[in-house]
Motif scaffolding. Structure first.
Motif, PDB file in Angstrom:
ATOM      1  N   LEU A 177      43.229 -33.175 -32.418  1.00 31.76           N
ATOM      2  CA  LEU A 177      43.983 -34.084 -33.280  1.00 31.76           C
ATOM      3  C   LEU A 177      45.315 -33.474 -33.721  1.00 31.76           C
ATOM      4  CD1 LEU A 177      41.209 -35.637 -35.546  1.00 31.76           C
ATOM      5  CD2 LEU A 177      42.602 -36.817 -33.844  1.00 31.76           C
ATOM      6  N   TRP A 180      44.675 -42.195 -28.019  1.00 30.74           N
ATOM      7  CA  TRP A 180      43.464 -42.671 -28.710  1.00 30.74           C
ATOM      8  C   TRP A 180      43.369 -44.191 -28.660  1.00 30.74           C
ATOM      9  CZ3 TRP A 180      40.409 -38.935 -28.784  1.00 30.74           C
ATOM     10  CH2 TRP A 180      40.800 -37.639 -29.147  1.00 30.74           C
ATOM     11  N   MET A 225      36.701 -37.012 -28.109  1.00 26.21           N
ATOM     12  CA  MET A 225      37.176 -36.480 -29.393  1.00 26.21           C
ATOM     13  C   MET A 225      37.117 -34.957 -29.416  1.00 26.21           C
ATOM     14  SD  MET A 225      35.420 -39.280 -31.931  1.00 26.21           S
ATOM     15  CE  MET A 225      35.884 -38.437 -33.433  1.00 26.21           C
ATOM     16  N   THR A 242      46.207 -39.251 -35.068  1.00 28.67           N
ATOM     17  CA  THR A 242      45.183 -40.300 -35.134  1.00 28.67           C
ATOM     18  C   THR A 242      45.682 -41.641 -34.599  1.00 28.67           C
ATOM     19  OG1 THR A 242      45.859 -40.707 -37.427  1.00 28.67           O
ATOM     20  CG2 THR A 242      43.967 -39.261 -37.091  1.00 28.67           C
ATOM     21  N   ASP A 243      46.986 -41.864 -34.605  1.00 33.16           N
ATOM     22  CA  ASP A 243      47.534 -43.126 -34.099  1.00 33.16           C
ATOM     23  C   ASP A 243      48.254 -42.934 -32.771  1.00 33.16           C
ATOM     24  OD1 ASP A 243      47.831 -45.880 -34.400  1.00 33.16           O
ATOM     25  OD2 ASP A 243      49.858 -45.682 -35.176  1.00 33.16           O
TER      26      ASP A 243
END
Length: 225
Positions: free
Chosen positions: A143, A153, A138, A148-149
């Motif tokens: 990001l 990840w 992370m 996030t999708d």
């Protein structure tokens, strides 16, 4: 053989209230964080405070302290909590020092693509607990660049979550299994590791095929007038 467990007893009304209040506190964590902008741990502490108040009201005037929050807190695995706290603080230091970014650059320069990077991270989780490993990744990838999708990840979550099962020492649950059931490292390596490794690579292959099909379908649907 007959079970030696005592027969189940109906849950008292106040037990039902405490149970559903606890579930509500857990489910409200993301909502609390989204509405207030505060970190999730503060939402958890707020929920703990609410549960503490509720149980104190329910058991007010009773001499038995076992049903109250302080008695439950006294049974926590403090060493495990400190272990994860130390890990996350160490990862934070590595992140602030820029070492995690340097590691991400090194992996991107020396490995062909991100699928292989995620696979290597999963194999590493067989030796290193997946919590610090995921915390480190992370800090490695921004990001803003990887949403996030993002596929990266999703694949890291799959690889780090399942790769730890290749060796018994790769997860906290595996270490607990060694302590509780006296499972030997070599026995696990002979009996379980091969199957876990086959399942690990099969899971990655399945995800990549599924992602390729879905991506192709989406691209085809977008291109159709």
């Amino acid at each position: 053989t007959e079970s030696t467990l005592p027969p189940p007893s109906p849950l008292a009304t106040r037990g039902v209230v405490v149970f559903w209040a606890g579930i509500a506190c857990l489910l409200s964590v993301p909502i609390f964080s989204e509405l207030t902008g505060l970190p999730p741990y503060l939402a958890m502490l707020t929920g703990l405070g609410a549960m503490w108040t509720l149980t104190d009201i329910i058991h007010m005037g009773e001499e038995d302290e076992e049903q109250k929050v302080p008695a439950a807190l006294s049974k926590l695995d403090t060493s495990g909590i400190l272990f994860f706290l130390g890990i996350l603080m160490s990862i934070g230091v590595l992140d602030k020092s820029g070492l995690l970014k340097d590691l991400a650059i090194f992996l991107n320069d020396n490995l062909p693509n991100q699928d292989i990077i995620a696979t290597v991270i999963g194999i590493a989780s067989a030796l290193i607990d997946n919590v610090p490993l995921v915390a480190a990744t992370m800090g490695m990838y921004d990001l803003a660049e990887y949403g996030t999708d993002d596929k990266l990840w999703q694949l890291i979550a799959l690889c780090a979550g399942t790769g730890g099962s290749i060796l018994v020492i790769g997860s906290a649950s595996g270490v607990a299994l060694m302590g509780l059931e006296k499972v030997d490292f070599l026995w696990y390596a002979k009996k379980v590791s091969l199957g876990a490794a086959v399942g690990y690579f099969a899971g990655i292959a399945t995800y990549l095929v599924q992602n390729a099909i879905l991506t192709g379908a989406l691209m085809g649907g977008t291109a159709t007038p």
